[in-house]
Write an enzyme that holds these catalytic residues in place. Structure first.
Site, mmCIF file in Angstrom:
data_model
loop_
_atom_site.group_PDB
_atom_site.id
_atom_site.type_symbol
_atom_site.label_atom_id
_atom_site.label_comp_id
_atom_site.label_asym_id
_atom_site.label_seq_id
_atom_site.Cartn_x
_atom_site.Cartn_y
_atom_site.Cartn_z
ATOM 1 N N ASP A 36 -3.166 -80.935 37.883
ATOM 2 C CA ASP A 36 -3.911 -82.179 37.940
ATOM 3 C C ASP A 36 -4.881 -82.319 36.761
ATOM 4 O O ASP A 36 -5.108 -81.378 35.998
ATOM 5 C CB ASP A 36 -4.689 -82.270 39.252
ATOM 6 C CG ASP A 36 -3.813 -82.683 40.427
ATOM 7 O OD1 ASP A 36 -2.683 -83.138 40.185
ATOM 8 O OD2 ASP A 36 -4.252 -82.542 41.579
ATOM 9 N N LYS A 58 -4.058 -87.778 37.810
ATOM 10 C CA LYS A 58 -4.332 -89.145 38.233
ATOM 11 C C LYS A 58 -5.785 -89.485 37.929
ATOM 12 O O LYS A 58 -6.672 -88.643 38.047
ATOM 13 C CB LYS A 58 -4.109 -89.306 39.743
ATOM 14 C CG LYS A 58 -2.697 -88.984 40.216
ATOM 15 C CD LYS A 58 -2.615 -89.047 41.733
ATOM 16 C CE LYS A 58 -1.237 -88.672 42.238
ATOM 17 N NZ LYS A 58 -1.163 -88.649 43.713
ATOM 18 N N MET A 171 -15.433 -89.124 45.013
ATOM 19 C CA MET A 171 -14.682 -90.266 44.469
ATOM 20 C C MET A 171 -15.352 -91.592 44.831
ATOM 21 O O MET A 171 -14.684 -92.577 45.142
ATOM 22 C CB MET A 171 -13.230 -90.240 44.975
ATOM 23 C CG MET A 171 -12.487 -88.977 44.591
ATOM 24 S SD MET A 171 -10.847 -88.835 45.354
ATOM 25 C CE MET A 171 -11.302 -88.431 47.054
#
Length: 264
Positions: A36, A58, A171
């Site tokens: 990632d 991502k 997030m």
């Protein structure tokens, strides 16, 4: 052909020194590493030179591969007989979609193991000198994802707002103002302390402190961007007293590289 195996591995929050010994052992024998965006380079360097390195990172507005294609890739590589390390920032089962990948592997009969990692939920606040619990300030903590908490009908806003416990938001930078407003709307005091820890545990770590009423403006003025961990609650008051980590320290930078490349 003999079936391979997939290891769903937590790479930790950023500091390579926080990688677990089991994660290091698995990486050292990987044939394929599927990694990632937030996995640090010293950790990637632990994999053999012969390993196939596949980036599937991502960000908020860009996905290298859709999740279903990542699932299919893991299955394909394992069925080709490879030892596959699926390397994810933090812990694979904490907002990392590791459970979905495990479900896909099981559905296709692919053997897998989960290697937990140190999560930024606890590590970033700790590196900022913010304990999530404290005998006189917070008996526990809640963790939510800022991507979904505003849209989900299941978010317990009254509990989050009226509890004296710490709230940790991952997030959540894109929705910081709305999340702060929602907590105040449901009863949390506007002067509740808030900290935002950017790039926690890394040499780029930066911590800003404000209140529910002021933190969004402070973050905008300072230009703080994701990734960051948001901490809400009275434990934030301890930051000024307990902060210990100096991200500008040359000795720390050297330790990070040395720990990640050789001594883990």
């Amino acid at each position: 052909m003999k079936m391979g195996r997939v290891f769903l591995v937590g790479a930790g929050p950023g500091d390579p020194g926080l990688l677990t010994l089991k994660a290091k052992s698995v990486l050292e024998r990987a044939d394929v590493v599927v990694y990632d965006r937030l996995v640090s380079q010293p950790i990637l360097h632990i994999a053999p030179d012969t390993a196939e390195m596949i980036y599937v990172g991502k960000s908020t507005d860009h996905h290298t591969l859709p999740q279903r294609e990542i699932d299919a890739l893991l299955v394909q590589k394992a069925k080709a007989g490879h030892t596959v390390v699926r390397l994810k920032g933090g812990d694979p089962f904490i907002f990392g979609r590791g459970a979905e990948e495990a479900e896909a592997l099981r559905a296709h009969g692919v053997p897998y193991e989960v290697v937990p990692g140190v999560s930024s939920v606890t590590a970033a606040p700790a590196y900022a000198g913010i304990p999530l619990t404290h005998r006189t300030l917070a008996a526990g903590f809640h963790v939510v994802t800022g991507h979904e908490c505003l849209q989900s009908t299941g978010t317990p806003w009254e509990l989050l707002a009226r509890s004296s416990q710490t709230v940790v938001i991952l997030m959540g930078m894109g929705n910081l103002r709305e999340i702060a407003d929602r907590l105040v709307q449901f009863g949390r005091a506007g002067d509740t302390p808030v900290a935002v820890v950017h790039m926690g545990t890394t040499p780029e770590q930066e911590t800003v402190v404000g209140t529910l009423e002021s933190i969004a403006d402070i973050v905008a003025q300072r230009g703080i961007e994701p990734p960051a961990v948001i901490v809400v609650g009275d434990v934030v008051k301890l930051h000024s007293l307990l902060h210990w980590f100096d991200p500008r320290s040359t000795s720390h930078d050297e330790h990070v590289v040395r720990a990640g490349a050789t001594s883990l």
